[in-house]
Design a protein around this motif. Structure first.
Motif, PDB file in Angstrom:
ATOM      1  N   THR A  45       0.673  -1.299   0.039  1.00  0.00           N
ATOM      2  CA  THR A  45       0.018  -0.107   0.104  1.00  0.00           C
ATOM      3  C   THR A  45       0.837   1.351   0.169  1.00  0.00           C
ATOM      4  O   THR A  45       0.337   2.282   0.316  1.00  0.00           O
ATOM      5  N   HIS A  47       2.045   3.107  -2.303  1.00  0.00           N
ATOM      6  CA  HIS A  47       1.682   3.941  -3.414  1.00  0.00           C
ATOM      7  C   HIS A  47       0.573   4.867  -2.799  1.00  0.00           C
ATOM      8  O   HIS A  47       0.335   6.142  -3.506  1.00  0.00           O
ATOM      9  N   CYS A  48      -0.266   4.547  -1.805  1.00  0.00           N
ATOM     10  CA  CYS A  48      -1.392   5.331  -1.261  1.00  0.00           C
ATOM     11  C   CYS A  48      -0.938   6.209  -0.229  1.00  0.00           C
ATOM     12  O   CYS A  48      -1.747   7.181   0.140  1.00  0.00           O
ATOM     13  N   HIS A  50       1.394   9.451   1.149  1.00  0.00           N
ATOM     14  CA  HIS A  50       2.057  10.720   0.687  1.00  0.00           C
ATOM     15  C   HIS A  50       2.728  11.126   2.000  1.00  0.00           C
ATOM     16  O   HIS A  50       2.253  11.499   3.067  1.00  0.00           O
ATOM     17  N   ASN A  55       5.656  10.604  -2.552  1.00  0.00           N
ATOM     18  CA  ASN A  55       4.935   9.367  -2.599  1.00  0.00           C
ATOM     19  C   ASN A  55       5.459   8.225  -1.704  1.00  0.00           C
ATOM     20  O   ASN A  55       6.920   8.198  -1.894  1.00  0.00           O
ATOM     21  N   LEU A  57       5.744   5.016  -2.121  1.00  0.00           N
ATOM     22  CA  LEU A  57       6.525   4.136  -3.067  1.00  0.00           C
ATOM     23  C   LEU A  57       7.617   4.598  -3.530  1.00  0.00           C
ATOM     24  O   LEU A  57       8.798   3.902  -3.260  1.00  0.00           O
ATOM     25  N   ALA A  58       7.803   5.897  -3.762  1.00  0.00           N
ATOM     26  CA  ALA A  58       9.102   6.604  -4.169  1.00  0.00           C
ATOM     27  C   ALA A  58       9.998   6.611  -2.993  1.00  0.00           C
ATOM     28  O   ALA A  58      11.286   6.299  -3.341  1.00  0.00           O
TER      29      ALA A  58
END
Length: 74
Positions: A45, A47-48, A50, A55, A57-58
């Motif tokens: 999760t 990518h959800c 911030h 982000n 995932l980043a």
């Protein structure tokens, strides 16, 4: 043989092995049973999430690539 450093005795080697096993085994167990399952759930999760303008995932990918670069540089 006076130019070389003295070797560890058998008792010293066992003591060093037990000393390092005393912290390495619990660390391994903690990462294996607590950190890796948590990290696996987080990556699903990421990518959800911030964090400011970044982000999740980043953030995961940046941290993994930075840790890989650190290991390669040694």
């Amino acid at each position: 043989m006076a130019d070389w450093a003295p070797q560890y005795s058998k008792a010293e080697r066992i003591r060093l092995l037990l000393f390092h096993a005393a912290w390495a085994v619990p660390l391994f167990l903690l990462t294996e049973f607590f950190f890796f399952p948590w990290f696996e759930r987080y990556v699903e999760t990421a990518h959800c999430h911030h964090y400011g303008s970044v982000n999740g995932l980043a953030l995961v990918l940046y941290s993994l690539s930075l840790s890989a670069c650190r290991w390669v540089s040694y």
